[in-house]
Scaffold this active site. Structure first.
Site, PDB file in Angstrom:
ATOM      1  N   GLY A 219      59.218  52.510  43.733  1.00 46.50           N
ATOM      2  CA  GLY A 219      59.457  52.081  45.100  1.00 46.50           C
ATOM      3  C   GLY A 219      58.198  51.653  45.791  1.00 46.50           C
ATOM      4  O   GLY A 219      57.085  51.872  45.307  1.00 46.50           O
ATOM      5  N   GLU A 220      58.364  51.014  46.952  1.00 44.32           N
ATOM      6  CA  GLU A 220      57.224  50.681  47.792  1.00 44.32           C
ATOM      7  C   GLU A 220      57.697  50.513  49.220  1.00 44.32           C
ATOM      8  O   GLU A 220      58.871  50.281  49.497  1.00 44.32           O
ATOM      9  CB  GLU A 220      56.511  49.430  47.306  1.00 44.32           C
ATOM     10  CG  GLU A 220      57.247  48.122  47.531  1.00 44.32           C
ATOM     11  CD  GLU A 220      56.363  46.938  47.167  1.00 44.32           C
ATOM     12  OE1 GLU A 220      55.614  46.494  48.063  1.00 44.32           O
ATOM     13  OE2 GLU A 220      56.409  46.473  46.017  1.00 44.32           O
ATOM     14  N   GLY A 221      56.757  50.620  50.131  1.00 41.74           N
ATOM     15  CA  GLY A 221      57.047  50.450  51.543  1.00 41.74           C
ATOM     16  C   GLY A 221      55.827  49.894  52.235  1.00 41.74           C
ATOM     17  O   GLY A 221      54.827  49.545  51.592  1.00 41.74           O
ATOM     18  N   GLY A 224      52.655  51.992  51.368  1.00 40.91           N
ATOM     19  CA  GLY A 224      52.105  52.108  50.027  1.00 40.91           C
ATOM     20  C   GLY A 224      53.158  52.055  48.945  1.00 40.91           C
ATOM     21  O   GLY A 224      54.248  51.505  49.132  1.00 40.91           O
ATOM     22  N   LYS A 241      52.379  59.038  45.502  1.00 39.44           N
ATOM     23  CA  LYS A 241      52.518  58.175  46.673  1.00 39.44           C
ATOM     24  C   LYS A 241      51.130  57.667  47.027  1.00 39.44           C
ATOM     25  O   LYS A 241      50.265  58.443  47.445  1.00 39.44           O
ATOM     26  CB  LYS A 241      53.134  58.956  47.839  1.00 39.44           C
ATOM     27  CG  LYS A 241      53.516  58.083  49.035  1.00 39.44           C
ATOM     28  CD  LYS A 241      54.321  58.889  50.044  1.00 39.44           C
ATOM     29  CE  LYS A 241      54.852  58.018  51.160  1.00 39.44           C
ATOM     30  NZ  LYS A 241      55.661  58.784  52.126  1.00 39.44           N
ATOM     31  N   ASP A 333      62.380  61.854  62.348  1.00 39.63           N
ATOM     32  CA  ASP A 333      62.939  60.677  61.677  1.00 39.63           C
ATOM     33  C   ASP A 333      64.054  61.100  60.718  1.00 39.63           C
ATOM     34  O   ASP A 333      64.113  60.660  59.564  1.00 39.63           O
ATOM     35  CB  ASP A 333      61.854  59.911  60.932  1.00 39.63           C
ATOM     36  CG  ASP A 333      62.300  58.489  60.573  1.00 39.63           C
ATOM     37  OD1 ASP A 333      63.260  58.001  61.193  1.00 39.63           O
ATOM     38  OD2 ASP A 333      61.688  57.881  59.674  1.00 39.63           O
TER      39      ASP A 333
END
Length: 728
Positions: A219-221, A224, A241, A333
């Site tokens: 995954g990525e966001g 990072g 991460k 969140d």
């Protein structure tokens, strides 16, 4: 600077002044973690009462200390010293508090420009000036410093808001699958995620920090990248991460500073931060790896389940957030994407980059959570908000989505409830109707945040009691109160033990047979017990011949009970507690759970009671000490067993004690009461049948009964104790 301001606000909120704030008394680690030290001049204070002695470093001394012998207020001198320290961070060592004092001696307040600092930002000048007024009563308080505009403008997370605000018009179906760590990450196979050389991503097979070999990118966001990796020595699988930039590194430090203090089975665990140089290398968080998808990805499956089936994931979430709030941390969140749901029905709360400590009665001001989960007070009020109620609102929206699915939107709740005292769940056309469920969700979604339930009240709500899968065991267990220990079968987890031919096998229950290979790994040797929840088998690894015990659930309802037991056991590591080795289940919705546990050649204390009574106190010291050590360990992990009895303690021929049967165990918070009266009659403490009880004392009572039985034998009964002591 934010961490220092938070630390000193925390001190002042507890009526403590440091009185020696200076560069030398603040540590700064390679992890960007601040630690305030040296409290030998600190003292409690009372508002309005003056202090008179002061021995701090002179260049940080406030004017009222230098020029007035009539005493001084404690908090303003800390504010002045912190103002000098902050200015030094920008102006360097050439800045001297004495110069500030000299130049401001005949002025109303200190003009930062007169000391020739190198900074010029208006809000920064405003902050430092307001901390360095000559009049101590005109200076900012620590709370005002924390909430000053400069901190809001320069918060690294502020720049996420535009991107996240776009989510308000996106349904949950359109949100990307979040996988291991959420953070609004897009998941897929490696070839579906383009790798940018500019971002310096890891490649498959790369060894990171001489320890972790990258297996795949998962995954990525915006902050990072997420990788699955394994330890090159132990083959332990973890998630890495990695920050995308130095700015993102600071966000991850904030997340790490929260996570490193947490230890709960339903919260993603931070294992390590193996970076070498914070200022040149991007931070990498090493976290536990979980084969799981987000609740958002599982929502269609979850909607097909009954309230009883949803009890377990909802209870785990409520427990996790109660744990956070008890430690004065708000998540800020909470959403479907930030809760992982594994094939083992284990919940993991993730993504703490918006989490923050809170102080009861003190308002928070910045908020960047996903808008459809935002509480009304955030959307309509700029005067700040209390932290815990916004988490409760968001969890209420999440719970409602589990029943009402993707069509439910937090904005609809807000729109419908804008002119009402509270939200009426029925107005959103959900598919549920059970009265206690509506009561729970309504009480979580009041417009007035002070009227909402707390997390502790949620955990103890009637809905959780009504749908507890273990509730239906109570009638059967209550029958044990009239049975002597001789008449109770030898147990592991209240199971009847014996040879295979003494235990009839039911085809309806789909039992294993001798010689059957389970999960392509374990060959069944014999059946050694069964109970209302399932069956126990002795088995061996077909490769290594390692012997284990398999605990197989009888039904889906029993599976959820065993998941609860597994969620407690997997966090435990003590020589006198039965060890959980694995949970090799493929699909919790169709397969019955199997727990793989260590195998011990042992019998319960109940089966050994006649032999044990022959021994002296000195000989009984060893098994009793092991039991006391085991339960002390549990309580130190904030876990209560709640079913201590002779049948749930094994003792081997080598006098090694093993505590078993954790299906009634649960996490506790000091001074928070339980209201479900679980346990075996005869071992129950008197307070259980009254108005709630604290967890640890009921374990102590039950262990006291057990110890007494070792000496007094089968004639001793806990009911006799209650009758004999109720008037004393």
């Amino acid at each position: 600077m934010k961490e220092m301001a938070d630390a000193f606000e925390y001190l002042h909120a507890r009526n403590i002044v440091h009185r020696d704030i200076k560069l030398d008394n603040v540590l700064f680690s390679s992890c960007w973690i601040i630690k305030v030290i040296d409290f030998n001049m600190a003292t409690p204070f009372i508002h309005g009462k003056k202090l008179y002695n002061h021995w701090s470093t002179s260049i940080y001394m406030a004017p009222e200390i230098l020029e007035d012998d009539d005493g001084y207020e404690g908090p303003p001198v800390d504010v002045w010293a912190l103002g000098v320290l902050f200015t030094k961070l920008f102006d360097g060592l050439h800045f001297n508090g004495h110069k500030v004092y000299d130049m401001s001696h005949d002025k109303t307040h200190f003009n930062v420009g007169n000391s020739q600092p190198t900074f010029s930002r208006e809000t920064l000048v405003s902050l430092l000036t307001a901390m360095l007024w000559n009049d101590p009563m005109e200076r900012l308080t620590m709370t005002e410093i924390v909430n000053h505009m400069w901190f809001k403008e320069n918060n690294p997370m502020k720049h996420k808001r535009n991107a996240e605000s776009k989510l308000s018009d996106v349904s949950v179906e359109e949100e990307p699958l979040t996988g291991e760590f959420g953070s609004s990450l897009h998941h897929g196979k490696d070839d579906e995620i383009p790798c940018s050389d500019e971002d310096k991503e890891y490649h498959v097979g790369q060894v990171v920090f001489r320890m972790w070999e990258v297996i795949s990118k998962i995954g990525e966001g915006s902050a990072g990248f997420i990788y699955k990796a394994k330890n090159i020595d132990s083959a332990e699988e973890v998630a890495l991460k990695k920050a995308r930039s130095l700015e993102n590194s600071m966000e991850l430090w904030q997340e790490a500073s929260i996570m490193k203090a947490l230890n709960h089975p339903n919260i993603m665990k931070l294992i390590d931060i193996p970076r070498e140089d914070t200022f040149s290398d991007r931070i990498v968080l090493v976290m536990e790896y979980v084969e799981a998808g987000s609740l958002a990805s599982q929502i269609l499956y979850l909607r097909s389940l009954t309230e009883r089936n949803l009890w377990h994931p909802m209870k785990q979430m409520a427990d996790a957030f109660e744990y956070l709030h008890a430690r004065n941390i708000v998540h800020r969140d909470i959403k479907l994407d930030n809760v992982l749901f594994s094939s083992c029905w284990i919940i993991k709360v993730i993504d703490f980059n918006m989490a923050t400590p809170f102080i009861h009665g003190k308002k928070l001001y910045n908020h960047w959570s996903t808008s459809i989960y935002m509480a009304p007070e955030i959307l309509e009020d700029d005067d700040g908000y209390e932290g815990p109620p916004v988490d409760v609102w968001a969890l209420g929206v999440l719970f409602t989505k589990l029943f009402d699915g993707l069509h439910f939107n937090g904005h609809k709740v807000y729109d419908m409830s804008h002119d009402k005292t509270h939200f009426n769940v029925g107005n959103s056309q959900p598919t549920f109707s059970r009265e206690t469920l509506v009561s729970l969700l309504t009480a979580m979604l009041w417009n007035d945040p002070m009227e909402r339930l707390t997390m502790t009240e949620i955990v103890n709500h009637m809905w959780f009691k009504e749908n507890n899968p273990m509730k239906h065991k109570r009638n059967a267990e209550s029958k044990l109160s009239d049975v002597s220990v001789e008449e109770e079968p030898l147990t592991g987890s209240s199971l009847h033990h014996g040879k295979d031919d003494e235990i009839p096998c039911s085809d309806e229950d789909k039992e294993y047979h001798v010689g059957q290979v389970v999960f392509r790994m374990w060959e069944v040797i014999s059946k050694i017990g069964e109970g209302s929840a399932g069956f126990i088998y002795k088995a061996k690894n077909i490769d290594s011949a390692e012997e284990v015990a398999l605990k197989k659930a009888r039904s889906l309802e029993n599976s959820m009970e065993l998941w609860q037991e597994a969620s407690i056991m997997k966090a435990l590591n003590h020589p006198n507690i039965m060890k959980l080795i694995d949970i090799p289940t493929k699909d919790p919705f169709s397969d019955r759970i199997v727990l793989v546990m260590e195998y011990v050649e042992a019998g319960s204390l109940a089966s050994q009671i006649h032999f044990l009574r022959k021994f002296t106190e000195i000989k009984l010291w060893f098994p009793m000490k092991q039991m006391a050590d085991a339960f002390e360990y549990l309580h130190a992990q904030s876990i209560v067993h709640r079913d201590i009895k002779l049948q749930n303690v094994l003792v081997s021929y080598k006098w090694i004690v093993k505590v078993i049967n954790f299906n009634k165990a649960t996490h506790f918070i000091h001074r928070q009461k339980f209201h479900d009266d679980l346990g075996t009659p005869g071992y129950m403490a008197p307070e259980i049948t009254e108005h709630g009880y604290d967890g640890p004392p009921v374990d102590v009572w039950a262990l006291g009964i057990l110890f007494t039985k070792l000496f007094d034998g089968l004639q001793f009964d806990g009911h006799n104790v209650i009758e004999g002591t109720k008037d004393e």
